[in-house]
Design an enzyme around this catalytic site. Structure first.
Site, mmCIF file in Angstrom:
data_model
loop_
_atom_site.group_PDB
_atom_site.id
_atom_site.type_symbol
_atom_site.label_atom_id
_atom_site.label_comp_id
_atom_site.label_asym_id
_atom_site.label_seq_id
_atom_site.Cartn_x
_atom_site.Cartn_y
_atom_site.Cartn_z
ATOM 1 C CG ASN A 105 26.148 46.795 39.732
ATOM 2 O OD1 ASN A 105 26.388 47.979 39.487
ATOM 3 N ND2 ASN A 105 26.435 46.259 40.903
ATOM 4 N N GLY A 129 13.178 57.740 53.101
ATOM 5 C CA GLY A 129 12.274 58.640 53.803
ATOM 6 C C GLY A 129 11.360 59.418 52.873
#
Length: 627
Positions: free
Chosen positions: A499, A550
């Site tokens: 943001n 991951g």
């Protein structure tokens, strides 16, 4: 002689020509040119032009921003996000210097309705569209002719622009609320009798809930509003920082370090330790487990990053093998036994069922029947390949407790139909860490509103593992503005560059956390992009950990590859310093009725690795985060 008979050397220059002559005289250009030619005389003719170009480029005008361009692109999960390009005037030619793609951060509740999902997608699309307009119109005009290396000035202008837009948005909402109130007033005044009757019913219902009121819990803080278009601020600030690093011929991580420390920059740098997600335990019909959102592996500090990731991959492959059923035609006997509840009293634990898809976090998704199953799976996988948890690899858990609270019960629903009060949660975590000492980090073990329980768990477990707040520290810029936000006592926080976050905000806040002896973790948002700048930011600000997800999906693997490249570069330059895993011992409460001190004491000598002194950080003395 001139045509008019006047000597050439006596001709008077007028106007711009005279100014140009004065400029060259002041700059001593003829003398410099003569020096350059004398230096180039013994060189080969083939080297002449290159050497001349290098010489005069040193005295050329500094590059300035000539265009800021934004466009809508897609992130790693197919959602729209913003890309910002910085074009500069370099040696009188416009050149594209850098670009940055913002990551989107949206927390949609699991099993959300189609209407909620559709509304969120529309809001996100509108925000990106507005951000593109801001960049191509207002910010493009505002930043023109500024030097991209002046990050402080750029961020100040971006902050002022965002504040102006936020005030405009408040005025619009205030006017809309006033109009809505004026429209509803006649309706409420004309129907006094109809509103009185439901009021009595509500009072009666409230009376029935007296028993529930006895165990009231602090209500959840309202969600922080995100201004539509705020991506433009963070994206532009990051793109300008990348442009400044490119023009300075400096890697972005070193450029960020210089912005943070200036002349006091450490001669050696530490890589953040990766928190590699290997299991994503989603709440699904076939998965009863709700407490654990992520199971992560942390390599030991004695290994290089390359060796650590290779070890994580070996564990991940062994887990995949364990997930395979023993026979394709018949169900796993372990799974059958687990459903009957027989495995809980035996030494052999049933393995969780793997779902045949990869999570957006870049890891395997699975479902479990109890809290210990994924931990035992990790332990089994490590033992099978000759590794020992707690020595050769460490564990971390993202509990995401704020997603588990049942406000009607006033308790956490850790499993389907299993509830725990905040105090019982603390006892459960203490028991869990005692049983699995290889867990060295708990992320969001409690809601941020349970401040007393955060204090209790810090005093109980602070010397054994890191207790990290992620949900409480979503927005960097708001944390910087208001340090008295609802941040509980903790070992550190997870920061996300999203943001309206600016580079200056991130640098300032990490400096405050350093001064308060909190660790910093830079986290990858859910909607990750292929931009690998997050790694440079983490290295530059000196984060202790980096949470990237991951080792699958390109938008996440590209960041691990960037981390490997930074490690290789620092090792080649002999600037790489080994990290450490020192924990923090929190002050004990002298009396139950008194509030515990929120200032942790100095790190203890009981650590998981050899001690190495931290570089002195020159930050002002500031109050610690509130308990």
């Amino acid at each position: 002689m001139e045509p008019g008979g006047q000597p050439r050397q006596q001709r008077k220059l007028q106007g711009p020509r005279q100014e140009a002559a004065e400029f060259y005289r002041r700059q001593q250009v003829p003398q410099r040119l003569e020096e350059a030619l004398n230096a180039l005389y013994p060189l080969r003719p083939a080297d002449l032009y290159g050497e001349l170009a290098n010489y005069f480029s040193k005295i050329s005008k500094a590059p300035v921003i000539c265009k800021v361009f934004g466009r809508k692109v897609l992130d790693g999960v197919g959602q729209p996000t913003l890309e910002v390009e910085i074009h500069c005037t370099v040696k009188n030619h416009e050149k594209r210097i850098s670009s940055a793609v913002m990551s989107s951060h949206s927390q949609i509740p699991e099993n959300a309705s189609a209407q909620t999902t559709e509304a969120d997608e529309k809001e996100r699309n509108d925000s990106v569209t507005t951000a593109v307009i801001w960049v191509n119109e207002s910010l493009n005009t505002m930043l023109k002719d500024l030097e991209p290396t002046d990050q402080c000035k750029v961020d100040k202008m971006l902050g002022e622009y965002f504040t102006e837009k936020a005030e405009e948005n408040k005025e619009i909402k205030k006017q809309a609320a006033g109009e809505a109130e004026a429209t509803l007033l006649p309706l409420t005044s004309d129907t006094p009798s109809t509103t009185a009757l439901p009021g009595k019913k509500k009072a009666a219902k409230a009376g029935k809930k007296v028993a529930v009121a006895e165990r009231t819990i602090p209500p959840a803080d309202p969600a922080e509003p995100v201004l539509c278009g705020s991506l433009a601020i963070g994206g532009t600030s990051l793109a300008v920082a990348k442009a400044g690093a490119t023009i300075s011929h400096t890697p972005l991580y070193l450029y960020i370090t210089l912005l943070k420390h200036g002349e006091d920059s450490p001669k050696e740098m530490t890589l953040p330790l990766p928190m590699v997600t290997v299991l994503h335990c989603e709440k699904m019909a076939s998965a009863k487990l709700k407490l654990v959102k992520e199971i992560m592996l942390i390599p030991p500090v004695q290994l290089s990053l390359k060796q650590g990731l290779e070890r994580v991959l070996d564990i991940q492959k062994e887990m995949m093998r364990l997930f395979e059923p023993p026979g394709k035609e018949q169900p796993s006997p372990q799974m059958t036994a687990s459903k009957k509840g027989k495995t809980h009293n035996t030494g052999k634990k049933a393995l969780p069922q793997a779902l045949k898809r990869i999570s957006h976090l870049g890891c395997l998704m699975t479902g479990c029947d109890n809290l210990e199953e994924p931990l035992l799976l990790m332990q089994t996988a490590c033992n099978n390949i000759g590794l020992e948890l707690g020595t050769d690899m460490y564990l971390a858990m993202n509990c995401a407790a704020h997603e588990l609270m049942d406000y009607a019960q006033g308790k956490y629903e850790i499993l389907t139909g299993t509830f725990r009060s905040p105090d019982e949660m603390v006892d459960m975590y203490v028991e869990l860490i005692n049983k699995f000492p290889s867990i060295i980090a708990l992320i969001d073990p409690l809601r941020k509103e349970d401040r007393q329980q955060w204090s209790n768990i810090c005093c109980a477990l602070g010397s054994k593992c890191y207790l990290i707040a992620e949900d409480a520290a979503t927005c960097v810029s708001k944390l910087k503005i208001d340090q008295n936000r609802n941040i509980p006592m903790c070992s550190g926080v997870v920061l996300k560059y999203i943001n309206q976050t600016k580079i200056s905000d991130l640098i300032e806040l990490t400096g405050l956390l350093d001064g308060q002896r909190h660790i910093t973790i830079l986290g990858s948002p859910d909607g990750e992009s292929s931009d690998d700048s997050l790694v440079d930011l983490a290295v530059g600000v000196g984060a202790r950990f980096i949470k990237l997800g991951g080792l699958s999906r390109g938008e996440r693997v590209t960041k691990y590859n960037r981390l490997l490249a930074v490690e290789e570069e620092l090792a080649t330059n002999r600037r790489l310093r080994e990290a450490n895993l020192d924990f923090v011992t929190f002050a004990e409460e002298p009396q139950p009725e008194k509030q515990p001190s929120d200032v942790p004491s100095a790190p203890t000598q009981d650590s998981l690795s050899p001690q190495r002194s931290q570089p002195a950080l020159h930050v002002p003395s500031l109050p610690a985060l509130p308990p």
